[in-house]
Design an enzyme around this catalytic site. Sequence first.
Site, PDB file in Angstrom:
ATOM      1  N   LYS B  79      58.772   5.142  49.424  1.00 11.73           N
ATOM      2  CA  LYS B  79      59.528   4.280  50.183  1.00 11.73           C
ATOM      3  C   LYS B  79      61.034   4.826  50.168  1.00 11.73           C
ATOM      4  O   LYS B  79      61.597   5.218  49.111  1.00 11.73           O
ATOM      5  CB  LYS B  79      59.525   2.885  49.507  1.00 11.73           C
ATOM      6  CG  LYS B  79      60.305   1.594  50.536  1.00 11.73           C
ATOM      7  CD  LYS B  79      60.275   0.289  49.712  1.00 11.73           C
ATOM      8  CE  LYS B  79      60.841  -0.925  50.510  1.00 11.73           C
ATOM      9  NZ  LYS B  79      60.650  -2.105  49.840  1.00 11.73           N
ATOM     10  N   SER B 154      59.025  -5.838  52.817  1.00 13.51           N
ATOM     11  CA  SER B 154      59.717  -4.615  53.455  1.00 13.51           C
ATOM     12  C   SER B 154      59.095  -3.375  53.166  1.00 13.51           C
ATOM     13  O   SER B 154      59.665  -2.603  54.040  1.00 13.51           O
ATOM     14  CB  SER B 154      61.262  -4.778  52.904  1.00 13.51           C
ATOM     15  OG  SER B 154      61.098  -4.401  51.519  1.00 13.51           O
ATOM     16  N   SER B 178      57.845  -7.982  48.862  1.00 18.86           N
ATOM     17  CA  SER B 178      57.893  -6.635  49.780  1.00 18.86           C
ATOM     18  C   SER B 178      56.879  -5.753  49.375  1.00 18.86           C
ATOM     19  O   SER B 178      56.721  -4.782  50.341  1.00 18.86           O
ATOM     20  CB  SER B 178      59.487  -5.954  49.423  1.00 18.86           C
ATOM     21  OG  SER B 178      60.026  -6.763  50.309  1.00 18.86           O
TER      22      SER B 178
END
Lengths: 85, 477
Positions: B79, B154, B178
């Site tokens: 990420k 997210s 997330s």
Amino acid sequence: MITKEEVQHIAALARLSITKKEEGKFRQDLSAILDYVEKLKKVDVSETKETSRSISIKNIMRADEVSKFEKKLIDGHLKVKSILR
Amino acid sequence: MILTELTISQAHQGLKKKEFSATELCRAYFNNIESTNKEIFAFLALREDRALSEAKKADDLIACAQDFPILTGIPIAVKDNILVEGTKCTAASKMLENYVAPYDATVVKKLKKQGAVILGKTNLDEFAMGSSTENSWFGPTRNPNDLTRVPGGSSGGSAASVAGKMALAALGSDTGGSIRLPASFCGVVGLKPTYGAVSRFGLMAFASSLDQIGPITKTVEDAKIVFEVIKGKDKMDSTSVESQFPINNFQFSIKDLRIGVPKEYFVKGIDPEVEKIIGAAIKKYGEVGAEIIEVSLPHTEYALPAYYIINPSEASANLARYDGIRYGYSEVQNPKSKIQNLLDVYMETRGKGFGAEVRRRIMLGTYALSSGYYEAYYKRAQKVRTKVIEDFNNAFKKVDLIFTPTSPVLPFKIGEKIDDPLAMYLVDVYTVSINLAGLPALSVPCSGAGKLPVGLQIIGKPFEENKIFEAGKICEY
């Protein structure tokens, strides 16, 4: 509903410039969220302590060492980018 | 054999038996990325040359070693709020559009030490603030199961990369759901470890009492493999601790398992389709011998409002560092800027560098922490947090694990909730309390779902990830 002045005050505290157009949107959004969190007032917390993190740890220390910038040491000082010009 | 279909242990065996090389495995994933990333937009940046040289290094090791670490040659996505040295790390923000990571996050260091191959950096909601990956400055990621829908957020890019067969595994971060929400929406496995189980050194700080890094994988077994590698105490993260619980070779019997189902999670607001599939999944556990017990978490409805005070408060403090001086975007560099003084630099840089949701959270957090409101909002939310934790402690006296849906809704359409922040926040209703309590939780896809996946959330006691994994595997049969 929070006022335009309050939005401006918070934006100044947060160091955020916002446009006139955004002011209205912030009033609307923040008010909706603050109305929603009003719920919290229904919980009896008179005897409750705050939790700031979920595990209990205290004063964890380590040596503070510079590891990355040694080659730029000049007379024992670190050379970094200038921030004022 | 289609290389991108393999799990981590299958790929490891294949590498061991020399059925294929790490370079071939790496290329297979880059081929998929080339054909698929354009429409899904899981990756913000690829590091093809470096990944191939890491794969070559893995092949050299494999050629001369009898035994090598399980992640050697395994292609992994990271990420884009986790630092990989020498690679851009943007947090999907204009603020950090050109920021290059000066060092490896501890988790990345651990992956590299095992010989893993880092494919690239995945899309996210700006600074991990959001539930749909639509808040990215670079554009939204699409759900591989249905391109008109969001992948969740997210860590939407990480989940979509695994679901879209563009990475064998990925790292995400989870502050209020997330990792679990995108895992649920994309039909993959996602673990939010216990607070403190995994070092956050090199993760961009968002809400520090809630943030954790964890794996997103194809299977529960894979999640366990990655978790075992990244966990552990790190002197660079003072909140990290060493778990006392063994991951392997511990007593687990489904017949002794007591599963709690909180009644407060099955009320108004849940999609009937989700309720049906989760109900069937839980029933299956009963059929194979687990004891299903109804439990109560009475403060469930207060967890979300408490979270949406605590999270923005911590975020507003953490994001104060983006001031136009120390990191990234700066109005000083803008020739058309009308800045006059230092205050203008702060105001204009932050006004222009941050997107709508980030500014909203900074405003909300600043308000909740401001003089006159601190007691009424922040302090009260922290007290309610204590109540939420007490609820879990009480429930865990009677049960070993708690089962809930990961999300009350199916993956929604792109654009559906983006203009209504409160509606977006409500998607997190089943995940945030776990972060408030610091517990570990896994989202695992349920069988029996239609085209759109549904995730079962398995919540455990602190540091008992091992039990979660063993129970999670049963859901996959």
